[in-house]
Design a protein around this motif. Structure first.
Motif, PDB file in Angstrom:
ATOM      1  N   ALA A   1      -9.312   1.176   4.061  1.00 53.29           N
ATOM      2  CA  ALA A   1      -9.320   0.818   2.648  1.00 53.29           C
ATOM      3  C   ALA A   1      -8.273  -0.246   2.337  1.00 53.29           C
ATOM      4  O   ALA A   1      -8.517  -1.175   1.556  1.00 53.29           O
ATOM      5  N   VAL A   2      -7.091  -0.121   2.945  1.00 47.63           N
ATOM      6  CA  VAL A   2      -6.034  -1.108   2.728  1.00 47.63           C
ATOM      7  C   VAL A   2      -6.489  -2.486   3.197  1.00 47.63           C
ATOM      8  O   VAL A   2      -6.293  -3.501   2.508  1.00 47.63           O
TER       9      VAL A   2
ATOM     10  N   GLU B   1      -9.476  -3.628   3.413  1.00 45.35           N
ATOM     11  CA  GLU B   1     -10.495  -4.148   2.506  1.00 45.35           C
ATOM     12  C   GLU B   1      -9.895  -4.590   1.175  1.00 45.35           C
ATOM     13  O   GLU B   1     -10.280  -5.619   0.612  1.00 45.35           O
ATOM     14  N   ASP B   2      -8.937  -3.837   0.675  1.00 41.41           N
ATOM     15  CA  ASP B   2      -8.366  -4.124  -0.648  1.00 41.41           C
ATOM     16  C   ASP B   2      -7.329  -5.236  -0.635  1.00 41.41           C
ATOM     17  O   ASP B   2      -7.274  -6.061  -1.559  1.00 41.41           O
ATOM     18  N   LEU B   3      -6.472  -5.240   0.399  1.00 36.26           N
ATOM     19  CA  LEU B   3      -5.301  -6.115   0.388  1.00 36.26           C
ATOM     20  C   LEU B   3      -5.287  -7.158   1.495  1.00 36.26           C
ATOM     21  O   LEU B   3      -4.595  -8.171   1.377  1.00 36.26           O
TER      22      LEU B   3
ATOM     23  N   TYR C   1      -2.652   5.028  -2.561  1.00 34.73           N
ATOM     24  CA  TYR C   1      -3.676   5.696  -1.757  1.00 34.73           C
ATOM     25  C   TYR C   1      -3.261   7.136  -1.479  1.00 34.73           C
ATOM     26  O   TYR C   1      -2.082   7.419  -1.210  1.00 34.73           O
TER      27      TYR C   1
ATOM     28  N   THR D   1      -7.648   5.493   5.242  1.00 33.30           N
ATOM     29  CA  THR D   1      -6.656   4.795   4.420  1.00 33.30           C
ATOM     30  C   THR D   1      -6.424   3.381   4.918  1.00 33.30           C
ATOM     31  O   THR D   1      -6.416   2.426   4.130  1.00 33.30           O
TER      32      THR D   1
ATOM     33  N   ASP E   1       1.743  -6.520  -7.005  1.00 35.66           N
ATOM     34  CA  ASP E   1       0.566  -6.556  -6.133  1.00 35.66           C
ATOM     35  C   ASP E   1       0.606  -5.325  -5.227  1.00 35.66           C
ATOM     36  O   ASP E   1       0.973  -5.411  -4.052  1.00 35.66           O
TER      37      ASP E   1
ATOM     38  N   THR F   1      -0.916   5.920  -7.298  1.00 38.40           N
ATOM     39  CA  THR F   1      -1.528   4.942  -8.196  1.00 38.40           C
ATOM     40  C   THR F   1      -0.587   4.608  -9.345  1.00 38.40           C
ATOM     41  O   THR F   1      -0.436   3.440  -9.735  1.00 38.40           O
TER      42      THR F   1
ATOM     43  N   ARG G   1      -1.179  -1.167  -4.458  1.00 36.23           N
ATOM     44  CA  ARG G   1      -2.203  -0.151  -4.702  1.00 36.23           C
ATOM     45  C   ARG G   1      -1.713   1.173  -4.141  1.00 36.23           C
ATOM     46  O   ARG G   1      -0.956   1.215  -3.168  1.00 36.23           O
TER      47      ARG G   1
ATOM     48  N   ALA H   1       0.873  -1.171   0.000  1.00 36.45           N
ATOM     49  CA  ALA H   1       0.000   0.000   0.000  1.00 36.45           C
ATOM     50  C   ALA H   1       0.911   1.222   0.000  1.00 36.45           C
ATOM     51  O   ALA H   1       1.604   1.496   0.991  1.00 36.45           O
TER      52      ALA H   1
END
Length: 227
Positions: free
Chosen positions: A68-69, A71-73, A52, A65, A48, A40, A50, A30
């Motif tokens: 979100a991390v 949830e995403d990773l 932010y 943040t 792998d 981005t 993302r 992240a």
């Protein structure tokens, strides 16, 4: 699922070197900074990762943040706190607001990050926070009054976190960087400069230490420095 490394304060030097080293070790990344578009774009350099947008000066931004991390990773294993702020000048040149801003980004921002990630660490039963500091944390030289105050406060926050969270198997460490970072583009090369990749290797090593022999603080300095 890959372990997740969050890097706060990603720039072209240390930040990207940290990303490269942890990606090589199999981490999902992240990449975080105020410029979300740049993050981005930078994330596209890794398999792998993302990007932010995150301003560590704001409670909500940091909390959002990390949510979100997760949830995403997935659950975060390691946080590298590379965010910083510097205002240079003597007591006649800088303002109290400069000093306050330095302390907020360097110290309060670290506290915000720790608060945001701690529930995940406690659920997982372990974690790492590596704080990228400076020799200014240990000595206030002329014309560093604001920067030194911020870094000294940051080191104190890190030490308090280390002592409090160590028994929960959360390893908090502080890296004192004593010197400039090499950059051929800026004609910063030679024995007086540290290599970003070498700093990243030391940081990665901290996260792999056995819990029976953790380091809190390490000094990194170029071999040519007169100290």
């Amino acid at each position: 699922m890959k372990p997740v490394c969050v890097i706060l304060g990603v720039g072209p030097g240390n930040g990207m070197a940290f990303a490269k080293r942890f990606a090589e070790a199999g981490y999902a990344l992240a990449l975080c900074a105020r410029d979300g578009a740049r993050m981005t774009a930078d994330a596209m350099s890794f398999p792998d990762a993302r990007g932010y947008s995150c301003d560590v000066g704001h409670d909500a931004a940091v909390a959002e943040t990390f949510a979100a991390v997760a949830e995403d990773l997935g659950p975060v294993e390691t946080v590298i706190y590379n965010a910083g702020s510097g205002a240079w000048g003597s007591v006649e040149d800088v303002t109290p607001e400069d000093l306050t801003r330095n302390m907020d980004i360097n110290a309060a921002g670290l506290m915000r990050a720790a608060q945001a990630v701690l529930p995940v660490f406690r659920t997982e039963g372990r974690g790492n926070i590596v704080v990228i500091g400076a020799s200014a944390a240990l000595r206030g030289r002329a014309k560093t009054i604001a920067f030194a105050a911020g870094k000294a406060a940051q080191r104190s926050v890190a030490q308090s976190l280390a002592r409090h969270l160590g028994p929960e198997k959360v390893h908090v460490s502080y890296v004192v960087i004593d010197g400039g970072i090499a950059s051929p583009e800026r004609d910063r090369v030679g024995p007086d400069f540290l290599k970003a990749d070498a700093i990243a290797e030391a940081v990665y090593g901290l996260t792999q230490q056995d819990e029976s022999a953790w380091s809190f603080e390490i000094d990194l300095r170029p071999f040519g420095e007169a100290w």
